[in-house]
Structures are given as C-alpha cells and as structure tokens.
Scaffold this motif. Structure first.
Motif, short mmCIF file in Angstrom:
data_model
loop_
_atom_site.label_atom_id
_atom_site.label_comp_id
_atom_site.label_asym_id
_atom_site.label_seq_id
_atom_site.Cartn_x
_atom_site.Cartn_y
_atom_site.Cartn_z
N THR A 40 0.82 -1.20 0.00
CA THR A 40 0.00 0.00 0.00
C THR A 40 0.86 1.25 0.00
OG1 THR A 40 -1.72 -1.19 1.22
CG2 THR A 40 -1.85 1.21 1.21
N LEU A 41 1.89 1.27 0.85
CA LEU A 41 2.76 2.45 0.95
C LEU A 41 3.49 2.72 -0.36
CD1 LEU A 41 3.76 4.61 2.91
CD2 LEU A 41 5.62 3.07 3.57
N ILE A 42 4.04 1.68 -0.95
CA ILE A 42 4.77 1.85 -2.21
C ILE A 42 3.83 2.27 -3.34
CG2 ILE A 42 6.11 0.64 -3.98
CD1 ILE A 42 7.30 -1.07 -1.71
N PHE A 43 2.67 1.61 -3.42
CA PHE A 43 1.72 1.92 -4.47
C PHE A 43 1.22 3.36 -4.36
CE2 PHE A 43 -2.72 1.42 -6.26
CZ PHE A 43 -2.30 1.37 -7.58
N CYS A 44 0.85 3.78 -3.15
CA CYS A 44 0.37 5.15 -2.96
C CYS A 44 1.46 6.16 -3.30
CB CYS A 44 -0.09 5.34 -1.51
SG CYS A 44 -1.65 4.52 -1.11
N THR A 45 2.70 5.88 -2.87
CA THR A 45 3.80 6.81 -3.14
C THR A 45 4.05 6.94 -4.63
OG1 THR A 45 4.83 6.22 -1.02
CG2 THR A 45 6.22 7.33 -2.64
N LEU A 46 4.03 5.82 -5.36
CA LEU A 46 4.25 5.87 -6.80
C LEU A 46 3.13 6.61 -7.52
CD1 LEU A 46 5.56 2.25 -7.48
CD2 LEU A 46 6.89 4.37 -7.44
N ILE A 47 1.89 6.37 -7.10
CA ILE A 47 0.76 7.06 -7.73
C ILE A 47 0.84 8.57 -7.49
CG2 ILE A 47 -1.74 7.39 -7.61
CD1 ILE A 47 -1.00 4.98 -9.20
N MET A 48 1.33 8.96 -6.31
CA MET A 48 1.37 10.38 -5.98
C MET A 48 2.48 11.13 -6.72
SD MET A 48 0.25 10.61 -1.97
CE MET A 48 1.45 9.41 -1.38
N ILE A 49 3.32 10.41 -7.44
CA ILE A 49 4.32 11.08 -8.29
C ILE A 49 3.62 11.85 -9.41
CG2 ILE A 49 6.17 10.68 -9.95
CD1 ILE A 49 7.10 8.37 -8.22
N LEU A 50 2.50 11.31 -9.89
CA LEU A 50 1.79 11.94 -11.02
C LEU A 50 1.31 13.35 -10.70
CD1 LEU A 50 -0.22 8.83 -12.31
CD2 LEU A 50 1.91 9.79 -13.21
N PRO A 51 0.57 13.57 -9.58
CA PRO A 51 0.17 14.95 -9.31
C PRO A 51 1.34 15.88 -8.98
CG PRO A 51 -0.47 13.51 -7.50
CD PRO A 51 -0.03 12.63 -8.61
N SER A 52 2.46 15.32 -8.48
CA SER A 52 3.61 16.17 -8.18
C SER A 52 4.25 16.74 -9.44
CB SER A 52 4.65 15.39 -7.37
OG SER A 52 5.31 14.43 -8.20
N LEU A 53 3.97 16.15 -10.60
CA LEU A 53 4.54 16.66 -11.86
C LEU A 53 3.98 18.03 -12.23
CD1 LEU A 53 4.47 13.38 -14.00
CD2 LEU A 53 6.45 14.44 -12.92
N ILE A 54 2.84 18.39 -11.62
CA ILE A 54 2.25 19.69 -11.92
C ILE A 54 3.17 20.82 -11.48
CG2 ILE A 54 0.98 20.08 -9.77
CD1 ILE A 54 -1.38 21.01 -11.45
N VAL A 55 4.09 20.51 -10.54
CA VAL A 55 5.05 21.52 -10.07
C VAL A 55 5.84 22.09 -11.25
CG1 VAL A 55 7.18 21.83 -8.73
CG2 VAL A 55 5.22 20.59 -7.75
N ARG A 56 6.18 21.26 -12.21
CA ARG A 56 7.00 21.68 -13.35
C ARG A 56 6.24 22.68 -14.25
NH1 ARG A 56 11.49 18.45 -14.19
NH2 ARG A 56 11.62 16.62 -12.80
N LYS A 57 4.92 22.67 -14.16
CA LYS A 57 4.12 23.54 -15.02
C LYS A 57 3.84 24.91 -14.39
CE LYS A 57 3.67 20.23 -18.06
NZ LYS A 57 4.34 20.33 -19.39
N VAL A 58 4.22 25.08 -13.12
CA VAL A 58 3.93 26.33 -12.43
C VAL A 58 4.86 27.43 -12.94
CG1 VAL A 58 3.91 27.51 -10.20
CG2 VAL A 58 3.06 25.15 -10.38
N ASN A 59 4.25 28.55 -13.39
CA ASN A 59 5.01 29.71 -13.86
C ASN A 59 5.34 30.60 -12.66
OD1 ASN A 59 4.91 32.75 -14.84
ND2 ASN A 59 5.58 31.47 -16.59
#
Length: 411
Positions: free
Chosen positions: A384-403
């Motif tokens: 559960t911990l590994i799966f949740c952590t890996l899935i949460m990488i996706l929303p963290s990618l929005i950081v790269r789009k912040v101007n």
C-alpha cells in the motif's frame, strides 16, 4: 541538509486549518479504512480456507491409498486388500508423511426411534486421531477398543443424532448392505460420542466405528482393509508426495488419490476465494491511492504561491517535487500505520469474540475464522505504501508547469 525533507517537515507541522488539510484528513481516513479492510479480508479468507482444509484433512487425511477406482469420490470399496505392515512402514517413513491410518468404509442404514438414516461407517483402528483438531467439535468419549472381538460402539455426527432424536448413550440398529448375503447383517451399537464439522458432505453421511466390526459383517479376513489414510506435514505437497508414493511403493491395481480428487468441488471453491481476495486488495489499494493522489493535487494547487517562491529562490523542480512527495509519503505512512492497528485490532476482536456470525449450512462454520500472520500484514503495508507513493508522483509533476510570475501573483 536535505532541504526538500526539511521543508516537508515544516509543512507537516503547520496546523493551519485549510481546505487542503480537510481533504488530507479525509484521504488519510480512507487509507486507514482501506488498509484495515485489506488486512481483515486476507485474514478471514486465509482462516476460512485453513479451517475448511483442517476439517477435511482430520477426517480423510491428505491422500489415500486404495484399489484403483475411476470415481475416487465414491469412497466405498467393494473389494479389500491386505494390510501390509511393510507397506505402511515404507509410506510412514517417506519424507513429508506424518501418519498413516488403515480403514474400511461400508454403507448401511441406521434405525433409531422409528427413524431411518442412510450412512457410511468408517471403521478405524484404536490410534485414529478424531479429537486431535479443534476444527472438529467432539463430545462424549472415544470408542474403547477391546483386545479381542470388536467394539459395539459408534460415533455419529451431531446432525445425525438430532435427526434420529438420539443422545449419547443411546443405542441404534445398523443394517449393513451385503450383496452376497440373503439376510443383511444387523448390529446393535451404542452411541458413545458425537462429532461436528459443519460440513454436510461429512456430517450427514459418515459415522465412526471399530474396523473389526466392518471386517466381521463383510466376511473379510482379519488384516483386510479398503484404504490407507495418509496425513502429511504440508498439504501443499500432497499431489507430488502422492505421486512419489505411487511410483516408489505401489503396484497396479493400487492407486493414490488426494483429498482434492475426492472432493474436487470444495477445493475448487476454496481456490476461487483467492480471486475474491485479489479483487478486494486491488479495489482497496486503488481507493487509497486515488484518495491520496487527489489530496496531494489539491494541496499542491493550494501551495502554488510557495512553489513560485521556491522557484524564484532557485530551487530545482525535482527538489520541489521531492518536497511534496515526502509530505505525501508521511501522510500515507500515517494512514498505513493507523490502518494496521485498526485491522489487526478488529481481527483479534473477531478471533476472541466471534462477533461476525455465519450461516453454517452455507459456509461450514458458525463464525468468520481468522488466520493472522505477520508477513501478510507486512506485505499489505509495504504494498500500500509503495503503491500510494508511486501514484502520488503523477500529481507532483504539476510543479513543473507552475510559472514563477503567475505563482507569485497567486494568493
């Protein structure tokens, strides 16, 4: 100093009430419930499978040696074979064998209180371990085997006793089928004990008696038997061990049948429970991961101004991503730990209080069984911990789009 981890720790200590904090608490609660449900589901399914197998194994063993029969589930042999002490010793000494028990099964009709019941009597020797497993409820006393002759005693299932309106100490007339005799043999036997497995296939059909009684009514020799019950140390090796015994010690027409060959539909049903477990684990894992990913996305959007400040100060996108990933991992870890405590606590509560009751006619037991093993819990937690952590990488990618400019203007 790990700057990303330091900032994540500061964020975690911020108790300011915001919309994202509510969403995070909600996601944490969902993770707690998901982990607890997964632990309980695995514990109940494994306990269910173990209890059913124990009921089958204690009564029939893991495999049986008998004359070849195209229908091993019939269990009633019309022809005997000689009990060979050398063969018994060879099987007993084979790797993985716990014990061997010669027996005879013979059909008959029981008469008591103007009621009749068809039954198959399993004749056993004095060392047969009917009371050695709590999966089978036993009342009364074992059969007392005399040095000569045979015991005029019988053990019946509690359901058979109820249908015949009998109590321990009562007597029954047993009429045995014998196609070679014009007048079927009849014996008067005393009921000295009862057993209860909860499995209609066994409780409704079988009774226990002295093996010498069945030899006498069948006109068999003093060392004739119809089968050898084999108990093994590990049920998972039953198929391979049975094949090894057949290849090493037996000659046609002798054969080996495993308990799966005798009751294939029950074991197919048990194997199907693995599918149910996988479905529950997948659904609960997805629920936990999606909730955590959604909470992280909302948290990142709410912290857009902070992201702009960190970028303006020269912090790389990857470091900012790690900051939010660390924060999300702390939240997931909290949910997993509390979920483990809740799941294990509920399992122990069920194990000692039997709060969850079942229909015994359908599930073969009165209460949901629990088999709680530490490595089940560890695998669920880590997965559960590994799966949740890996899935949460996706929303963290929005950081790269912040101007940076727009983020600093965002409040």
């Amino acid at each position: 100093m790990n700057t990303a981890y330091f900032i994540a720790a500061k964020i975690a200590r911020n108790k300011q009430s915001t919309f994202s904090s509510f969403i995070i608490r909600l996601a944490t609660a969902a993770t707690i419930l998901s982990v607890a449900v997964m632990i309980m589901a695995v514990a109940i399914v494994q306990g269910f499978k173990t209890t059913i197998r124990d009921k089958m194994f204690i009564f029939w063993g893991h495999a049986q040696v008998a004359l070849f029969d195209p229908n091993p589930s019939a269990q009633v042999a019309s022809k005997p074979f000689r009990k060979d002490p050398a063969l018994l010793q060879q099987i007993r000494s084979h790797k993985g064998i716990q014990a061997v028990y010669p027996y005879i099964v013979k059909p008959g009709i029981i008469k008591a209180n103007n009621s009749l019941e068809g039954i198959k009597l399993k004749g056993v020797e004095a060392n047969y371990p009917l009371k050695s497993n709590t999966a089978i409820g036993f009342s009364g006393r074992p059969i007392q085997f005399p040095d000569s002759g045979y015991a005029q005693e019988i053990i019946l299932s509690q359901s058979t006793m109820d249908r015949l309106r009998l109590k321990i100490g009562g007597t029954v007339l047993v009429v045995f089928f014998d196609p070679e005799s014009e007048v079927p043999p009849v014996r008067k036997l005393t009921v000295v004990g009862t057993y209860h497995t909860g499995m209609e296939e066994i409780d409704k059909s079988f009774g226990i008696c002295d093996i010498r009684l069945l030899r006498r009514v069948s006109n068999w020799a003093a060392d004739d038997i119809s089968a050898i019950q084999i108990n093994m140390t590990d049920y998972r090796t039953a198929q391979q061990t049975g094949e090894d015994i057949y290849q090493s010690y037996l000659q046609p027409p002798m054969s080996v049948s495993t308990i799966k060959d005798i009751y294939p539909f029950i074991f197919s049903w048990l194997d199907f429970q693995n599918v149910n477990t996988r479905i529950i684990l997948i659904i609960m894992g997805l629920v936990a991961a999606i909730n955590m990913a959604t909470a992280l996305l909302i948290f990142i959007l709410e912290r857009t101004h902070m992201i702009g400040v960190l970028k303006a100060l020269g912090m790389p996108n990857a470091a900012i991503q790690r900051t939010f990933s660390y924060h999300a991992a702390r939240i997931a870890l909290k949910g997993v730990l509390w979920g483990t405590l809740l799941g294990v606590g509920l399992c122990l509560l069920q194990q000692y209080t039997h709060l969850i009751q079942l229909n015994e006619n359908t599930y073969y037991m009165k209460a949901a069984p629990i088999e709680l093993k530490w490595w089940y819990v560890v695998l669920i937690d880590l997965g559960t911990l590994i799966f949740c952590t890996l899935i949460m990488i996706l929303p963290s990618l929005i950081v790269r789009k912040v101007n940076i400019v727009q983020a600093l203007r965002f409040r």
